[in-house]
Motif scaffolding. Sequence first.
Motif, PDB file in Angstrom:
ATOM      1  N   UNK A 168      61.368  74.198   7.666  1.00  0.00           N
ATOM      2  CA  UNK A 168      61.205  75.580   8.119  1.00  0.00           C
ATOM      3  C   UNK A 168      62.057  76.534   7.279  1.00  0.00           C
ATOM      4  N   UNK A 169      63.238  76.069   6.859  1.00  0.00           N
ATOM      5  CA  UNK A 169      64.101  76.900   6.029  1.00  0.00           C
ATOM      6  C   UNK A 169      63.434  77.196   4.693  1.00  0.00           C
ATOM      7  N   UNK A 170      62.854  76.173   4.075  1.00  0.00           N
ATOM      8  CA  UNK A 170      62.159  76.380   2.799  1.00  0.00           C
ATOM      9  C   UNK A 170      61.026  77.388   2.980  1.00  0.00           C
ATOM     10  N   UNK A 171      60.284  77.285   4.088  1.00  0.00           N
ATOM     11  CA  UNK A 171      59.177  78.205   4.330  1.00  0.00           C
ATOM     12  C   UNK A 171      59.686  79.612   4.628  1.00  0.00           C
ATOM     13  N   UNK A 172      60.781  79.721   5.381  1.00  0.00           N
ATOM     14  CA  UNK A 172      61.349  81.037   5.695  1.00  0.00           C
ATOM     15  C   UNK A 172      61.829  81.735   4.428  1.00  0.00           C
ATOM     16  N   UNK A 173      62.459  80.987   3.532  1.00  0.00           N
ATOM     17  CA  UNK A 173      62.894  81.565   2.259  1.00  0.00           C
ATOM     18  C   UNK A 173      61.683  81.967   1.425  1.00  0.00           C
ATOM     19  N   UNK A 174      60.624  81.148   1.457  1.00  0.00           N
ATOM     20  CA  UNK A 174      59.403  81.509   0.743  1.00  0.00           C
ATOM     21  C   UNK A 174      58.816  82.807   1.262  1.00  0.00           C
ATOM     22  N   UNK A 175      58.846  83.012   2.586  1.00  0.00           N
ATOM     23  CA  UNK A 175      58.353  84.260   3.165  1.00  0.00           C
ATOM     24  C   UNK A 175      59.180  85.450   2.690  1.00  0.00           C
ATOM     25  N   UNK A 176      60.499  85.309   2.742  1.00  0.00           N
ATOM     26  CA  UNK A 176      61.381  86.393   2.313  1.00  0.00           C
ATOM     27  C   UNK A 176      61.161  86.749   0.845  1.00  0.00           C
ATOM     28  N   UNK A 177      61.061  85.736  -0.015  1.00  0.00           N
ATOM     29  CA  UNK A 177      60.874  85.984  -1.446  1.00  0.00           C
ATOM     30  C   UNK A 177      59.500  86.584  -1.736  1.00  0.00           C
ATOM     31  N   UNK A 178      58.479  86.139  -0.991  1.00  0.00           N
ATOM     32  CA  UNK A 178      57.132  86.670  -1.208  1.00  0.00           C
ATOM     33  C   UNK A 178      57.063  88.153  -0.826  1.00  0.00           C
TER      34      UNK A 178
END
Length: 249
Positions: A168-178
Amino acid sequence: MPNLDTTTLLMILTTFIVAGIVKGVTGMGLPTVAMGVLGLFMPPVIAAGLLILPSFITNIWQLLAGPDFRAIVKRLWPMMIAIALGTLIGIRLMTAGTGVWTTSALGLCLAVYAAYSLLARPISIPARLEPKLSPIMGLVTGLLTGGTGIFVVPAVPYIQSLGFSRDDLVQALGLSFTISTLALAAGLASQNAFHVEHLSLSALAVLPALLGMWLGQKIRHIVSPATFRRWFLICLLVLGCELSLRAFW
């Protein structure tokens, strides 16, 4: 495509290979490395335009590969809106023409992030504070994204403190960066600082970025990610200090 000499073009492509390697090993760092290295030989506003497509493609991949997209968005949407608004406000700092000071601000962000990541202990934000802190952290992240092209401060340490599971952390960071990438592109376009020729070179940078990610994933099986990350942060700290002092030379 911009009329670049061969040396500059090779430096750009090499930068994105290296940035891709870092992302392949650590799961993040492509925009951070790209902005830092490109900032050595071009204004940040130009560097920001070049990283749009490589950053978007690699981060949307990271975002969509996670386990629970809806839950992540539901939890972080106030922060994401604040990032977008902050970026659109902060972009005027990058496009104002004060290139040397923008480069120094970029370097300072890199140095602070690297030093914090190397020295600070992990923290945990209580759930009761998250609704109040998320918009504030998002706005500060957006202002720094707009002003320097760097997405990680304070978004990454903050999201890491929210108690997400690893995936979930990897996905949350992906959302923030996107979101940061899309907002940066919109901000540059609103200031007439993102042109077709930059888009073509940004598209060209996608291939070396993906190649770098593939190499980074291979390196992950050879070198300890923790050891790689530590040396990466040390190099980032040195690079950030060099860029931050440029206004005083």
